[in-house]
Structures are given as C-alpha cells and as structure tokens.
Design a protein around this motif. Sequence first.
Motif, PDB file in Angstrom:
ATOM      1  N   MET A   1       1.037  -1.265  -0.257  1.00  0.00           N
ATOM      2  CA  MET A   1      -0.137  -0.162   0.014  1.00  0.00           C
ATOM      3  C   MET A   1       0.778   1.305   0.090  1.00  0.00           C
ATOM      4  O   MET A   1       1.590   1.531   0.925  1.00  0.00           O
ATOM      5  CB  MET A   1      -0.543  -0.334   1.155  1.00  0.00           C
ATOM      6  CG  MET A   1      -2.090  -1.104   1.069  1.00  0.00           C
ATOM      7  SD  MET A   1      -3.143  -0.078  -0.099  1.00  0.00           S
ATOM      8  CE  MET A   1      -5.219  -0.034   1.022  1.00  0.00           C
ATOM      9  N   LYS A   2      -0.096   2.409  -0.547  1.00  0.00           N
ATOM     10  CA  LYS A   2       1.184   3.462  -0.519  1.00  0.00           C
ATOM     11  C   LYS A   2       0.939   4.441   0.595  1.00  0.00           C
ATOM     12  O   LYS A   2       2.662   5.289   0.574  1.00  0.00           O
ATOM     13  CB  LYS A   2      -0.060   4.559  -2.306  1.00  0.00           C
ATOM     14  CG  LYS A   2       1.420   3.705  -3.310  1.00  0.00           C
ATOM     15  CD  LYS A   2       0.692   4.794  -4.578  1.00  0.00           C
ATOM     16  CE  LYS A   2      -0.816   5.446  -4.837  1.00  0.00           C
ATOM     17  NZ  LYS A   2      -0.767   5.993  -6.246  1.00  0.00           N
ATOM     18  N   ILE A   3       0.044   4.372   1.118  1.00  0.00           N
ATOM     19  CA  ILE A   3      -0.314   5.388   1.897  1.00  0.00           C
ATOM     20  C   ILE A   3      -0.487   4.216   3.847  1.00  0.00           C
ATOM     21  O   ILE A   3      -0.036   3.082   3.551  1.00  0.00           O
ATOM     22  CB  ILE A   3      -1.625   5.938   2.262  1.00  0.00           C
ATOM     23  CG1 ILE A   3      -2.562   5.123   2.253  1.00  0.00           C
ATOM     24  CG2 ILE A   3      -1.265   6.774   0.747  1.00  0.00           C
ATOM     25  CD1 ILE A   3      -3.384   5.598   1.871  1.00  0.00           C
ATOM     26  N   SER A   4      -0.161   5.202   4.970  1.00  0.00           N
ATOM     27  CA  SER A   4       0.501   4.619   6.257  1.00  0.00           C
ATOM     28  C   SER A   4      -1.446   4.187   6.873  1.00  0.00           C
ATOM     29  O   SER A   4      -2.704   4.824   6.043  1.00  0.00           O
ATOM     30  CB  SER A   4       0.862   5.605   7.398  1.00  0.00           C
ATOM     31  OG  SER A   4      -0.438   6.579   7.513  1.00  0.00           O
ATOM     32  N   LYS A   5      -1.892   3.112   7.467  1.00  0.00           N
ATOM     33  CA  LYS A   5      -2.691   2.733   8.301  1.00  0.00           C
ATOM     34  C   LYS A   5      -3.447   4.044   8.523  1.00  0.00           C
ATOM     35  O   LYS A   5      -4.888   4.356   8.552  1.00  0.00           O
ATOM     36  CB  LYS A   5      -2.584   1.822   9.199  1.00  0.00           C
ATOM     37  CG  LYS A   5      -2.682   0.399   8.702  1.00  0.00           C
ATOM     38  CD  LYS A   5      -4.042  -0.112   9.126  1.00  0.00           C
ATOM     39  CE  LYS A   5      -3.216  -1.406   8.122  1.00  0.00           C
ATOM     40  NZ  LYS A   5      -4.483  -2.815   8.425  1.00  0.00           N
ATOM     41  N   LYS A   6      -2.784   4.886   9.123  1.00  0.00           N
ATOM     42  CA  LYS A   6      -3.056   6.374   9.540  1.00  0.00           C
ATOM     43  C   LYS A   6      -4.130   7.055   8.778  1.00  0.00           C
ATOM     44  O   LYS A   6      -5.435   7.590   8.615  1.00  0.00           O
ATOM     45  CB  LYS A   6      -2.283   6.514  10.514  1.00  0.00           C
ATOM     46  CG  LYS A   6      -2.881   8.117  11.672  1.00  0.00           C
ATOM     47  CD  LYS A   6      -1.511   8.821  11.854  1.00  0.00           C
ATOM     48  CE  LYS A   6      -2.202  10.322  12.631  1.00  0.00           C
ATOM     49  NZ  LYS A   6      -1.887  11.329  11.807  1.00  0.00           N
ATOM     50  N   ARG A   7      -3.481   7.689   7.503  1.00  0.00           N
ATOM     51  CA  ARG A   7      -3.665   8.244   6.925  1.00  0.00           C
ATOM     52  C   ARG A   7      -5.373   6.917   5.582  1.00  0.00           C
ATOM     53  O   ARG A   7      -6.003   7.966   5.552  1.00  0.00           O
ATOM     54  CB  ARG A   7      -3.310   8.722   6.021  1.00  0.00           C
ATOM     55  CG  ARG A   7      -3.282   9.406   4.084  1.00  0.00           C
ATOM     56  CD  ARG A   7      -3.711  10.187   4.509  1.00  0.00           C
ATOM     57  NE  ARG A   7      -3.963  10.495   3.042  1.00  0.00           N
ATOM     58  CZ  ARG A   7      -4.900  11.629   3.308  1.00  0.00           C
ATOM     59  NH1 ARG A   7      -5.094  12.387   4.125  1.00  0.00           N
ATOM     60  NH2 ARG A   7      -5.379  12.248   2.808  1.00  0.00           N
ATOM     61  N   MET A   8      -5.126   5.811   5.552  1.00  0.00           N
ATOM     62  CA  MET A   8      -6.301   5.372   5.353  1.00  0.00           C
ATOM     63  C   MET A   8      -7.577   5.146   6.260  1.00  0.00           C
ATOM     64  O   MET A   8      -8.493   5.081   5.399  1.00  0.00           O
ATOM     65  CB  MET A   8      -5.701   3.475   5.516  1.00  0.00           C
ATOM     66  CG  MET A   8      -4.618   2.659   4.250  1.00  0.00           C
ATOM     67  SD  MET A   8      -4.700   1.384   4.674  1.00  0.00           S
ATOM     68  CE  MET A   8      -2.412   1.633   4.175  1.00  0.00           C
ATOM     69  N   LYS A   9      -6.959   5.108   7.289  1.00  0.00           N
ATOM     70  CA  LYS A   9      -7.955   5.255   8.359  1.00  0.00           C
ATOM     71  C   LYS A   9      -8.990   7.406   8.023  1.00  0.00           C
ATOM     72  O   LYS A   9     -10.390   7.407   8.841  1.00  0.00           O
ATOM     73  CB  LYS A   9      -7.566   5.870   9.559  1.00  0.00           C
ATOM     74  CG  LYS A   9      -8.294   4.477  11.039  1.00  0.00           C
ATOM     75  CD  LYS A   9      -8.096   4.064  11.921  1.00  0.00           C
ATOM     76  CE  LYS A   9      -9.015   3.259  12.843  1.00  0.00           C
ATOM     77  NZ  LYS A   9      -9.217   2.553  12.726  1.00  0.00           N
ATOM     78  N   GLU A  10      -8.160   8.018   8.043  1.00  0.00           N
ATOM     79  CA  GLU A  10      -8.652   9.313   7.531  1.00  0.00           C
ATOM     80  C   GLU A  10      -9.229   9.058   6.407  1.00  0.00           C
ATOM     81  O   GLU A  10     -10.256  10.092   6.297  1.00  0.00           O
ATOM     82  CB  GLU A  10      -7.216  10.314   7.852  1.00  0.00           C
ATOM     83  CG  GLU A  10      -6.460  10.072   9.472  1.00  0.00           C
ATOM     84  CD  GLU A  10      -5.408  11.141   8.523  1.00  0.00           C
ATOM     85  OE1 GLU A  10      -4.301  11.518   9.813  1.00  0.00           O
ATOM     86  OE2 GLU A  10      -5.268  11.767   7.541  1.00  0.00           O
ATOM     87  N   LEU A  11      -9.250   8.839   5.407  1.00  0.00           N
ATOM     88  CA  LEU A  11      -9.247   9.281   4.294  1.00  0.00           C
ATOM     89  C   LEU A  11     -11.003   8.254   4.387  1.00  0.00           C
ATOM     90  O   LEU A  11     -12.143   8.849   3.767  1.00  0.00           O
ATOM     91  CB  LEU A  11      -8.345   8.121   3.527  1.00  0.00           C
ATOM     92  CG  LEU A  11      -7.224   8.982   2.649  1.00  0.00           C
ATOM     93  CD1 LEU A  11      -6.585   8.221   1.796  1.00  0.00           C
ATOM     94  CD2 LEU A  11      -7.841  10.372   2.028  1.00  0.00           C
TER      95      LEU A  11
END
Length: 260
Positions: A1-11
């Motif tokens: 995945m290109k992004i962090s778990k934290k960012r995924m959650k935000e999105l």
Amino acid sequence: MKISKKRMKELLKNDNFPQSAKYDPEWVLKGWMGPNVLWLAEWLCEKMELKPGMRVLDMGCGKALSSIFLAKEYGVQVWANDLWISAAENWQRIKEAGMENQVYPIHAEAHDLPYADGFFDAIVSLDSYQYYGTDDLYLDYFQKFLRPGGQIGIVVAGLAREIKGKVPEHLTRPHHDRDSFWVDECWCFHTADWWRNHWDHNSTVEVEVADVMPDGWKHWLQYEQACDEAGTLIFPSEAGLLRVDAGRYLALIRMVARKK
Ligand SMILES: C[S@@+](CC[C@H](N)C(=O)[O-])C[C@H]1O[C@@H](n2cnc3c(N)ncnc32)[C@H](O)[C@@H]1O
C-alpha cells in the motif's frame, strides 16, 4: 500500500457509517469495485430485518466484503454469489476473515441460480442488480428464491432524475485521465421512482422503501478519492465526474420489498 494505516483511516472517516468504521481500512480500500460496499450495506440494513441464523443471499457480492460484513454484524449465514469474481478467490478472503462457517462462496450467473425455491430469509444486492434486474421478467424469477414474508433489498448506482433524450454533456465529456463516464451500459441507471414502478408491477412483492442516499454522491466521491490515493483503483477514477455532476444526476438508490 502507498499510504499509512493512519492515513487510510482518515480517508475513510465518515460518521454516517459507524459499523463500517470498525473494519480494517486496508481491507476496505483493497475491496474497491465501485462505491464503498460496506457503506451501501450499512445503509441498506437500516431497512432490513436481519436476525441471527437467517439464510441471506448476497447477489453480485463482488469480493464478498458485504457478505462478511452481514455475517459479522447480524450473525446471519450468507451465500456470497458472484460472476466476475471466482468462488475460490472469495473463499480465500472468507477464510482470512475467519467466517468459513457462515459465508459460502458461489459462482453463478443471475439467470441460472442454483438455489431451492423459498430457501432464503432475505436477499441483498449491492451495486449489482442494475446489471440484470431492469429486465421486466427478472424480479419474478428472482423472488422465487425468497420465502414468503422475506425481504429483498438492493442498492444500485442510479439517477437523481431520469435522462430524457440526449445524455447531459458533462457525463460524456472526458474528465482528467478518464474517457467518457457514460457508456451505453449506463442506460441501466434509473431513479428511485423508476425502480418503485418497476417492482410495483410484480404482484408477489410489496415495496417498502424506494429512496436516494442523502449526499450519496459525496460518499461515492470520498471512497473513490481514498482508493485513488491508496492506489487500489482498478479503473481510472470517477472522482472528477462526480465532483462536476455534484449529485445532479448520479445517485445511490435503495429499494426494499417484502414477499407476500
Ligand atoms: C460493480 S460490481 C459490485 C460488486 C460488489 N457488490 C461491490 O459493491 O463491491 C458488480 C457485481 O455484479 C456482478 N454481476 C454482474 N452481472 C451479473 C450476472 N449476470 N450474474 C451474477 N452476477 C453479476 C459482478 O460479478 C460484479 O461483481
């Protein structure tokens, strides 16, 4: 995945869908096949009476995320039926989710279903029914698999208003890296009124709900943008078009009916 778990959650943060927020954001983003299927399932289930142990058909389940969601959230048994995605692929995902005793993958075409008449207590279909269910004869075939008193609920990509005559220019114009959104297949998109009328023609069911998801296009856009940033889209993003359309035409439609 290109992004962090934290960012995924935000999105994926969306207060309208608290049940869906419990699921691993990476799993949800990798499950892309259209609008966020967990959000569609959560919205549909507001109007469905699902009780533990019920037999539920998830028709056109795609990657079976909604099947796993229904089994986990409502304790139902789910027949995860799809055409484009194989039963073997879905079985893998079902096992990874630890739901092998409650979710059963089936590969079958909508007009050739392998179930007994009256077998299901409920049927759901998310972003799929429009591909075969606009046929005047389809509901009469499909409802046979539902027991009397059972509910059938669908959410489909559809329209806030019917298109009469020429397709509006913004739906056919290329947006960013995407060619025309509108292809002939999109003529299966319809309004809630169209779907109500369509189902009212069938004397075996009583329509209970025919409505439009409030801000549906914004939720559709949010998930599309999230998957784009995460790199999980399979086709070029529809985000540009959804933004320009701003809910004038594209909408998410919910239908629930009960078999008499
Ligand atoms: C846009 S995908 C949505 C999948 C999933 N429900 C979701 O929302 O992520 C549409 C699904 O409908 C299924 N489908 C389309 N035509 C079908 C048919 N004739 N018989 C069975 N399934 C069909 C496809 O296999 C596909 O997975």
